[in-house]
Design an enzyme around this catalytic site. Structure first.
Site, PDB file in Angstrom:
ATOM      1  N   CYS A 251      -0.904   3.642  -6.487  1.00 29.64           N
ATOM      2  CA  CYS A 251      -1.924   2.955  -5.403  1.00 29.64           C
ATOM      3  C   CYS A 251      -2.306   1.561  -6.089  1.00 29.64           C
ATOM      4  CB  CYS A 251      -3.568   3.628  -5.407  1.00 29.64           C
ATOM      5  SG  CYS A 251      -4.534   2.753  -4.353  1.00 29.64           S
TER       6      CYS A 251
ATOM      7  N   CYS B  10       0.957  -1.190   0.133  1.00 31.29           N
ATOM      8  CA  CYS B  10       0.171  -0.065  -0.082  1.00 31.29           C
ATOM      9  C   CYS B  10       0.782   1.330  -0.016  1.00 31.29           C
ATOM     10  CB  CYS B  10      -0.862  -0.019   1.398  1.00 31.29           C
ATOM     11  SG  CYS B  10      -1.956   1.488   1.495  1.00 31.29           S
TER      12      CYS B  10
END
Length: 309
Positions: free
Chosen positions: A217, A102
């Site tokens: 992302c 992440c």
């Protein structure tokens, strides 16, 4: 000075650099265990890469879906939560390597995680260095979450690894949710996805167009076909074909396997602690029916709530 907080080794995917194979693990990882963490399901792209490179590796996935999305949460709250969750997850699941799949979590918490965890931690940050290696126009684009986009760390990456490039960053509050829908096989909003890409492309000038777009992302890889389709509509087929898209997930998986190889093998107790099953853990609701149908494709044999100690 920028401290390197991630070793996803994005350089090994650049043209002109031979793609480095995953290290050879005994029986493709049998008897070894890795924990992959993300705010939602974006890190499953990294899991897919791990599966391809080390099929016998035991993998736990922890999705902090109770707090998804991270993009609209305060930094201090996120940092404290991420560190607390992973401290407890490592104690319970006994992985030999942790992957923070992440971008937001990595830019916020990788340093404090490495200070408190007793296992190697591999993170994921936007592929700015990789973009600088492959861009011809010296103009890079980055699609990210608002949390990643607003941080000075992204500009520091540019200053350190792409000083001769212009870097345009668009923080989208919409794309992560669209990506979650796409992974589940749901209908996505193509117009909304096109609008987010248009906002990024509009930041550049006609004389120095963006020719490389990094996925800032991990979720965004699930809507890459839709993003490429939007690029064709916005730029035309010829220009869109020259646009490069950079997904760091395979390099992150390779680096995690390198770190695993460096570790002395543990006994099978680590695998037995998780019943030897690749397990999908959630902090909130268990996977819905659509998601549950996809998880066996990635080798997950169980879905369990994550209960803090």
């Amino acid at each position: 000075m920028l401290m390197p907080i991630c070793d996803n080794a994005d350089h090994d995917q650049a043209p002109g650099h031979a793609s480095q194979p995953a290290p050879s693990l005994p029986e493709e990882g049998r008897g070894r265990r890795v924990l992959v963490f993300d705010s939602g399901i974006g890190g499953l792209g990294t899991v897919a890469s791990l599966r391809a490179q080390a099929p016998a590796l035991a993998v736990d996935f922890l999705a902090d879906n109770a707090f998804f999305p991270y993009g609209d949460k305060p930094d201090d709250l996120l940092r404290a939560r991420i560190v607390a969750l992973l401290e407890q997850a490592v104690a319970q699941l006994q992985p030999e390597v942790v992957i923070v799949a992440c971008n937001t979590a990595s830019t916020l918490a990788l340093a404090p995680l490495r200070a408190v965890l007793n296992v190697p931690v591999v993170g994921c940050v936007p592929p700015v260095r990789w973009g600088a290696k492959v861009s011809q126009t010296r103009t890079l684009g980055l699609l990210a979450t608002p949390a990643t986009a607003r941080r000075g760390y992204v500009q520091q990456l540019r200053d350190l690894h792409a000083a001769d490039c212009a870097l345009h960053v668009h923080g989208s509050a919409l794309l992560a949710g669209q990506a979650e829908k796409a992974f589940r096989g749901g209908e996505v909003d193509s117009a909304a996805i096109e609008g987010e890409l248009a906002a990024l492309l509009a930041m550049a000038t006609p004389t120095s167009p963006i020719d490389v777009i990094g996925l800032g992302c991990t979720h965004y890889a699930f809507i890459l076909p839709q993003l490429k389709g939007a690029a064709q509509r916005l730029l035309g087929a010829e220009r869109a074909a020259r646009l490069m898209w950079l997904d760091p997930a395979p390099a992150v998986a390779r680096q995690a396997l390198r770190r695993l190889q460096e570790q002395a093998p543990t006994t099978l107790a680590a695998v037995q602690a998780g019943q030897g099953v690749n397990c999908f853990h959630t902090t909130g609701a268990l996977p819905d029916e659509a998601l549950a149908k996809r998880l066996p494709e990635l080798g997950f044999g169980a879905n369990r709530p994550f209960t803090p100690i």
